[in-house]
Design an enzyme around this catalytic site. Sequence first.
Site, short mmCIF file in Angstrom:
data_model
loop_
_atom_site.label_atom_id
_atom_site.label_comp_id
_atom_site.label_asym_id
_atom_site.label_seq_id
_atom_site.Cartn_x
_atom_site.Cartn_y
_atom_site.Cartn_z
N LYS A 15 0.83 -1.22 0.00
CA LYS A 15 0.00 0.00 0.00
C LYS A 15 0.86 1.27 0.00
O LYS A 15 0.67 2.18 -0.80
CB LYS A 15 -0.92 0.04 1.24
CG LYS A 15 -1.80 -1.16 1.41
CD LYS A 15 -2.70 -1.02 2.63
CE LYS A 15 -2.00 -0.91 3.95
NZ LYS A 15 -1.24 -2.12 4.36
N ARG A 90 -8.94 0.72 9.17
CA ARG A 90 -8.41 -0.62 9.45
C ARG A 90 -9.39 -1.43 10.27
O ARG A 90 -9.11 -2.59 10.58
CB ARG A 90 -7.13 -0.49 10.25
CG ARG A 90 -5.85 -0.84 9.51
CD ARG A 90 -4.71 -0.52 10.43
NE ARG A 90 -3.48 -1.17 10.16
CZ ARG A 90 -2.44 -0.58 9.57
NH1 ARG A 90 -2.52 0.64 9.12
NH2 ARG A 90 -1.31 -1.24 9.45
N ARG A 129 12.09 -5.94 5.00
CA ARG A 129 11.84 -4.53 4.66
C ARG A 129 12.80 -3.61 5.39
O ARG A 129 13.12 -3.81 6.56
CB ARG A 129 10.40 -4.19 5.04
CG ARG A 129 10.00 -2.79 4.70
CD ARG A 129 8.52 -2.67 4.54
NE ARG A 129 7.80 -2.68 5.81
CZ ARG A 129 6.48 -2.48 5.91
NH1 ARG A 129 5.76 -2.30 4.81
NH2 ARG A 129 5.90 -2.50 7.07
N ARG A 162 12.05 -1.52 10.91
CA ARG A 162 11.05 -1.07 11.87
C ARG A 162 10.91 -2.09 13.00
O ARG A 162 11.00 -3.29 12.77
CB ARG A 162 9.69 -0.91 11.16
CG ARG A 162 9.60 0.37 10.38
CD ARG A 162 8.38 0.44 9.49
NE ARG A 162 7.15 -0.09 10.05
CZ ARG A 162 5.98 -0.09 9.42
NH1 ARG A 162 5.88 0.40 8.21
NH2 ARG A 162 4.91 -0.59 9.98
N ARG A 173 0.87 -8.83 13.58
CA ARG A 173 0.18 -7.81 12.77
C ARG A 173 -0.71 -8.47 11.72
O ARG A 173 -1.79 -7.97 11.41
CB ARG A 173 1.19 -6.88 12.11
CG ARG A 173 1.84 -5.94 13.13
CD ARG A 173 3.10 -5.33 12.58
NE ARG A 173 2.85 -4.39 11.51
CZ ARG A 173 3.71 -4.14 10.51
NH1 ARG A 173 4.85 -4.79 10.46
NH2 ARG A 173 3.41 -3.27 9.60
#
Length: 218
Positions: A15, A90, A129, A162, A173
Amino acid sequence: MGKNLIFLGAPGAGKGTFAGLLTNKIDLVHISTGDIFRRAIKNGTELGKKAQNYVETGKLVPDELVADMVVKRLTEPDCEKGFILDGFPRTLKQADLLETAFAKNEKEVSRVVFFDAGEDVLIKRLTARLTCRNCGINFNKIYGPPAQEGICDSCGGELYQREDDTIDTAKDRLDVYKTETEPLVEYYKNRGLLYTICAERTKAVMLEELLQEFNSRV
Ligand code: AMP
């Protein structure tokens, strides 16, 4: 009609990456609730203090807090030209709060793009990531590394992993996504707003499809 878009999908589905790529090509404002929280945490603001624990452990920040922040942001003048909401709503509650706010302000959602990817792909992407501390752009150690290790290609900022992209938190998550966020796919399908894109393909192919779709139907 304004181009008011929502990007929906699991963490790691792309996204943020595609919101960034598209807003380079189409004049829309990119609003990432995750980026807003991370900036607030870094700057030690009141909002940051309230959100920190939730963000770092991969839990959702309470609905009212997020919705108030987003609705306020959407009333700023730059949003008149249209926006991409990346990471909001969300939950069904957040979607209802957004709908109510839009009804009051005579705005509407033009399209919801659902980034569809399987769990294996998502976990691989999330745990590889790298994010720029300065501008927030994402890279990926496997699929799209930066030209120089540890340095952002775009702004020269430092890249880091992160706190919520470690394997355990990434899995948590995805669980949160399944229970809280996935029902929104049906919610927006029922409203005739959903556009599903297969998010397991290369960036170039997906970007071309998205641009074509926007130019033809938004
Ligand atoms: P993201 O960068 O979109 O993956 O968001 C990172 C974190 O910010 C999430 O795991 C949540 O803790 C928080 N967050 C972002 N957007 C929302 C939202 N719409 N509702 C609740 N929490 C959110």
